[in-house]
Design a protein around this motif. Structure first.
Motif: not given
Length: 271
Positions: A6-10, A115-120
């Motif tokens: 998850h950290s890598d995906l973020l 949903t495990v990662v979100g970026v706006v």
């Protein structure tokens, strides 16, 4: 403990959002053209939407070629890893087309449907909002360092500032205006930014007490919904349901249930 995947995906989502935001901010042509329409003649897609989505999917595919995609401008593939990226390359297209600053890049990563990662990314504010499921929400901006996000303290409904949006189909937006007219006397006021992703980020940042909208797609709210929840907001749709195209709501715990009840009573989810 944070899941290393998850950290890598973020980190990948943040990099893709940053690059897309720079492309949109710095590459906006003076004679920006409308490339197509979506749900109605006034719901537009620009050449820059398409370019930003290609940048995002291309970058992610370089690092994770077997992941799936769901993108507003047509990216769609199942993938084989259990990871799917849900992308709105330019949320607030009409604002962008007119040169207004309220628009965002929204990128979420789902694992097995959650949903495990979100970026706006909100380039004209210089702000980036992000969240990992179960690990809270944070943002960087004009302030020093990274800020942990928390929604607003409890407030009576008549002191709540709530945002909403309007559909581009005339019959739907007329009904939405009727609902807003009935809500206004019961709230502090209503705002309308033109970007669901920005509104959800503002709920997370404590700039709004609540937000609701009918007619959203998964790419409109996937990242912002996670960010708002991880900042302590409640999110949902009609009573007992998750956010959906019928209705999506995000609000502080003090406001959520009362706002949801009013929207149900006013028939916000149908014509």
């Amino acid at each position: 403990m944070t899941d290393p995947l998850h950290s890598d995906l973020l980190e990948l989502a943040k990099e893709a959002a940053r690059r897309a935001g720079e492309l949109l901010r710095d590459g906006r042509p003076a004679d920006l053209a409308v490339a197509a329409t979506k749900s109605s003649p006034i719901d537009v897609v620009t050449e820059m939407d398409i370019a930003a989505e290609k940048l995002i999917t291309g970058l992610i595919s370089e690092h994770r070629p077997d992941d799936g995609f769901l993108g507003e401008e047509g990216a769609s593939s199942a993938g084989s890893t259990g990871i799917r990226w849900v992308i709105d390359p330019l949320d607030g297209t009409v604002n962008y087309l007119y040169g207004l600053p309220t628009w965002a890049v929204s990128i979420a990563a789902e694992q097995d449907g959650e949903t495990v990662v979100g970026v706006v990314e909100i380039p004209m504010r210089g702000e980036t909002y992000h969240a990992l499921r179960g690990r809270g929400a944070r943002a960087t901006g004009a302030w020093a360092g990274e800020r942990e996000l928390s929604c607003r303290p409890p407030a009576p409904l008549d002191q709540a500032l709530v945002s909403t949006g309007f559909n581009y189909v005339t019959e739907v937006r007329t009904h939405q205006a009727d609902v807003a007219q009935r809500l206004i006397p019961l709230l502090r006021d209503i705002r309308r930014s033109g970007s669901a992703a920005v509104d959800l980020a503002d709920v997370a940042a404590g700039r709004l007490d609540g937000y609701y909208e009918r007619g959203l797609h998964p790419w409109d709210l996937a990242a912002g919904d996670l960010i708002a929840r991880e900042a302590g907001a409640l999110t949902g749709g009609r009573p007992g349901e998750r956010p959906a195209r019928e209705l999506a709501i995000a609000a502080t715990p003090a406001v959520f249930e009362r706002l949801q009840r009013l929207l149900e009573d006013f028939g916000a989810w149908h014509d």
